[in-house]
Design a protein around this motif. Structure first.
Motif, PDB file in Angstrom:
ATOM      1  N   ARG A   1       0.880  -1.165   0.000  1.00  0.00           N
ATOM      2  CA  ARG A   1       0.000   0.000   0.000  1.00  0.00           C
ATOM      3  C   ARG A   1       0.911   1.207   0.000  1.00  0.00           C
ATOM      4  O   ARG A   1       1.986   1.183   0.573  1.00  0.00           O
ATOM      5  CB  ARG A   1      -0.891   0.011   1.225  1.00  0.00           C
ATOM      6  N   ASN A   2       0.457   2.302  -0.627  1.00  0.00           N
ATOM      7  CA  ASN A   2       1.359   3.435  -0.698  1.00  0.00           C
ATOM      8  C   ASN A   2       0.685   4.724  -0.285  1.00  0.00           C
ATOM      9  O   ASN A   2       0.910   5.205   0.804  1.00  0.00           O
ATOM     10  CB  ASN A   2       1.986   3.528  -2.093  1.00  0.00           C
ATOM     11  N   GLY A   3      -0.118   5.328  -1.131  1.00  0.00           N
ATOM     12  CA  GLY A   3      -0.780   6.579  -0.801  1.00  0.00           C
ATOM     13  C   GLY A   3      -0.020   7.823  -1.211  1.00  0.00           C
ATOM     14  O   GLY A   3      -0.403   8.930  -0.851  1.00  0.00           O
ATOM     15  N   ALA A   4       1.065   7.675  -1.979  1.00  0.00           N
ATOM     16  CA  ALA A   4       1.815   8.849  -2.435  1.00  0.00           C
ATOM     17  C   ALA A   4       0.918   9.691  -3.333  1.00  0.00           C
ATOM     18  O   ALA A   4       0.285   9.184  -4.254  1.00  0.00           O
ATOM     19  CB  ALA A   4       3.067   8.423  -3.186  1.00  0.00           C
ATOM     20  N   ASN A   5       0.877  11.001  -3.070  1.00  0.00           N
ATOM     21  CA  ASN A   5       0.090  11.926  -3.861  1.00  0.00           C
ATOM     22  C   ASN A   5       1.042  12.702  -4.763  1.00  0.00           C
ATOM     23  O   ASN A   5       1.942  13.386  -4.281  1.00  0.00           O
ATOM     24  CB  ASN A   5      -0.693  12.872  -2.950  1.00  0.00           C
ATOM     25  N   LEU A   6       0.832  12.584  -6.062  1.00  0.00           N
ATOM     26  CA  LEU A   6       1.701  13.235  -7.034  1.00  0.00           C
ATOM     27  C   LEU A   6       0.984  14.434  -7.642  1.00  0.00           C
ATOM     28  O   LEU A   6       0.034  14.274  -8.411  1.00  0.00           O
ATOM     29  CB  LEU A   6       2.119  12.240  -8.115  1.00  0.00           C
ATOM     30  N   GLY A   7       1.414  15.619  -7.241  1.00  0.00           N
ATOM     31  CA  GLY A   7       0.889  16.859  -7.799  1.00  0.00           C
ATOM     32  C   GLY A   7      -0.576  17.107  -7.538  1.00  0.00           C
ATOM     33  O   GLY A   7      -1.183  17.934  -8.219  1.00  0.00           O
ATOM     34  N   GLY A   8      -1.177  16.397  -6.591  1.00  0.00           N
ATOM     35  CA  GLY A   8      -2.608  16.536  -6.356  1.00  0.00           C
ATOM     36  C   GLY A   8      -3.442  15.934  -7.474  1.00  0.00           C
ATOM     37  O   GLY A   8      -4.663  16.056  -7.481  1.00  0.00           O
ATOM     38  N   LYS A   9      -2.780  15.270  -8.401  1.00  0.00           N
ATOM     39  CA  LYS A   9      -3.460  14.738  -9.583  1.00  0.00           C
ATOM     40  C   LYS A   9      -3.628  13.218  -9.563  1.00  0.00           C
ATOM     41  O   LYS A   9      -4.592  12.697 -10.089  1.00  0.00           O
ATOM     42  CB  LYS A   9      -2.690  15.131 -10.837  1.00  0.00           C
ATOM     43  N   VAL A  10      -2.668  12.538  -8.963  1.00  0.00           N
ATOM     44  CA  VAL A  10      -2.642  11.074  -8.976  1.00  0.00           C
ATOM     45  C   VAL A  10      -2.174  10.571  -7.621  1.00  0.00           C
ATOM     46  O   VAL A  10      -1.265  11.149  -7.022  1.00  0.00           O
ATOM     47  CB  VAL A  10      -1.664  10.574 -10.066  1.00  0.00           C
ATOM     48  N   GLU A  11      -2.797   9.492  -7.177  1.00  0.00           N
ATOM     49  CA  GLU A  11      -2.330   8.816  -5.967  1.00  0.00           C
ATOM     50  C   GLU A  11      -1.854   7.427  -6.353  1.00  0.00           C
ATOM     51  O   GLU A  11      -2.552   6.701  -7.068  1.00  0.00           O
ATOM     52  CB  GLU A  11      -3.471   8.689  -4.953  1.00  0.00           C
ATOM     53  N   LEU A  12      -0.666   7.073  -5.899  1.00  0.00           N
ATOM     54  CA  LEU A  12      -0.196   5.701  -6.068  1.00  0.00           C
ATOM     55  C   LEU A  12      -0.877   4.890  -4.963  1.00  0.00           C
ATOM     56  O   LEU A  12      -0.457   4.910  -3.819  1.00  0.00           O
ATOM     57  CB  LEU A  12       1.331   5.615  -5.959  1.00  0.00           C
ATOM     58  N   ALA A  13      -1.971   4.240  -5.327  1.00  0.00           N
ATOM     59  CA  ALA A  13      -2.802   3.557  -4.329  1.00  0.00           C
ATOM     60  C   ALA A  13      -2.124   2.305  -3.777  1.00  0.00           C
ATOM     61  O   ALA A  13      -2.249   1.992  -2.601  1.00  0.00           O
ATOM     62  CB  ALA A  13      -4.155   3.196  -4.938  1.00  0.00           C
ATOM     63  N   GLY A  14      -1.403   1.577  -4.617  1.00  0.00           N
ATOM     64  CA  GLY A  14      -0.756   0.358  -4.167  1.00  0.00           C
ATOM     65  C   GLY A  14      -0.058  -0.341  -5.310  1.00  0.00           C
ATOM     66  O   GLY A  14      -0.031   0.159  -6.431  1.00  0.00           O
ATOM     67  N   ALA A  15       0.504  -1.498  -4.993  1.00  0.00           N
ATOM     68  CA  ALA A  15       1.256  -2.251  -5.990  1.00  0.00           C
ATOM     69  C   ALA A  15       1.398  -3.692  -5.539  1.00  0.00           C
ATOM     70  O   ALA A  15       1.221  -4.008  -4.362  1.00  0.00           O
ATOM     71  CB  ALA A  15       2.635  -1.626  -6.181  1.00  0.00           C
ATOM     72  N   THR A  16       1.739  -4.542  -6.494  1.00  0.00           N
ATOM     73  CA  THR A  16       2.120  -5.919  -6.176  1.00  0.00           C
ATOM     74  C   THR A  16       3.416  -6.238  -6.913  1.00  0.00           C
ATOM     75  O   THR A  16       3.702  -5.675  -7.978  1.00  0.00           O
ATOM     76  CB  THR A  16       1.056  -6.958  -6.591  1.00  0.00           C
ATOM     77  N   VAL A  17       4.195  -7.131  -6.327  1.00  0.00           N
ATOM     78  CA  VAL A  17       5.398  -7.656  -6.960  1.00  0.00           C
ATOM     79  C   VAL A  17       5.247  -9.171  -6.939  1.00  0.00           C
ATOM     80  O   VAL A  17       5.041  -9.767  -5.879  1.00  0.00           O
ATOM     81  CB  VAL A  17       6.683  -7.223  -6.209  1.00  0.00           C
ATOM     82  N   GLN A  18       5.318  -9.794  -8.131  1.00  0.00           N
ATOM     83  CA  GLN A  18       5.106 -11.237  -8.256  1.00  0.00           C
ATOM     84  C   GLN A  18       6.320 -11.883  -8.902  1.00  0.00           C
ATOM     85  O   GLN A  18       6.662 -11.481 -10.011  1.00  0.00           O
ATOM     86  CB  GLN A  18       3.861 -11.488  -9.106  1.00  0.00           C
ATOM     87  N   PRO A  19       6.999 -12.807  -8.290  1.00  0.00           N
ATOM     88  CA  PRO A  19       6.772 -13.310  -6.938  1.00  0.00           C
ATOM     89  C   PRO A  19       7.249 -12.293  -5.897  1.00  0.00           C
ATOM     90  O   PRO A  19       7.795 -11.254  -6.249  1.00  0.00           O
ATOM     91  CB  PRO A  19       7.610 -14.586  -6.904  1.00  0.00           C
ATOM     92  N   GLY A  20       7.065 -12.643  -4.651  1.00  0.00           N
ATOM     93  CA  GLY A  20       7.411 -11.742  -3.552  1.00  0.00           C
ATOM     94  C   GLY A  20       8.895 -11.645  -3.267  1.00  0.00           C
ATOM     95  O   GLY A  20       9.310 -10.887  -2.403  1.00  0.00           O
TER      96      GLY A  20
END
Length: 185
Positions: free
Chosen positions: A47-66
């Protein structure tokens, strides 16, 4: 019905002395062993939540495999929540670096969504999925890889500004630390 107890501590016996441990003979059954093991390391969900310029939020990510094995690759999937329209077409910049700083940085910059959906077309309320692969060369001497990323506009050589730097791990230069991927040995 077969009742199997791995470990039981009876509260009434605590008053009388050391705890009583009951272990069933024979260990785990084949079914229990299958239920307790995995054939593949599951995705690393971030989970992330980074807000980029008030325009986009990096909501989350997955890496496969872990975790990643030298000589192999891992698939990274990012989820960008669109907050406001974006005027420019940004690239997703990705810097993969050795956690100890012993390897040369790998750049995996790319157009989002496989080049099919430019950021200037993103609509507020959408969540855009972006996928790419990272590769670890065989014999790489690292124990883990750091994945740094953000949005970059190549014509002006500017990054979309991280507006909540206190809320996410970053380097102070609008680079977000997505996570650290362990290396399998």
């Amino acid at each position: 019905m077969r009742l199997k107890l791995s470990t039981v501590v009876l509260p009434s016996l605590l008053l009388l002395g050391p705890a009583c441990i009951v272990e069933a003979p024979g260990g785990a059954s084949p079914e229990e062993r299958r239920a307790a093991t995995v054939a593949q390391v599951p995705p690393l969900s971030l989970r992330n939540g980074a807000n980029l310029g008030g325009k986009v939020e990096l909501a989350g990510a997955t890496v496969q495999p872990g975790r990643i094995t030298p000589g192999e690759q891992a698939k990274v999937t990012l989820y960008f929540k669109v907050l406001q329209p974006i005027e420019d077409d940004y690239l997703v910049f990705v810097h993969v670096e050795d956690a100890e700083g012993r390897m040369e940085r790998m750049n995996v910059d790319h157009k989002p969504a496989g080049g099919l959906y430019a950021t200037s077309q993103w609509k507020p309320g959408e969540t855009v999925k972006d996928e790419f692969a990272i590769y670890l060369p065989a014999g790489a001497p690292t124990r883990a890889l750091n994945i740094w990323l953000g949005l970059w506009e190549p014509r002006t050589d500017t990054r979309l500004k991280l507006t909540n730097p206190d809320a996410v791990r970053n380097d102070g230069r609008d680079r977000i630390l997505l996570g650290q991927v362990p290396v399998a040995r």
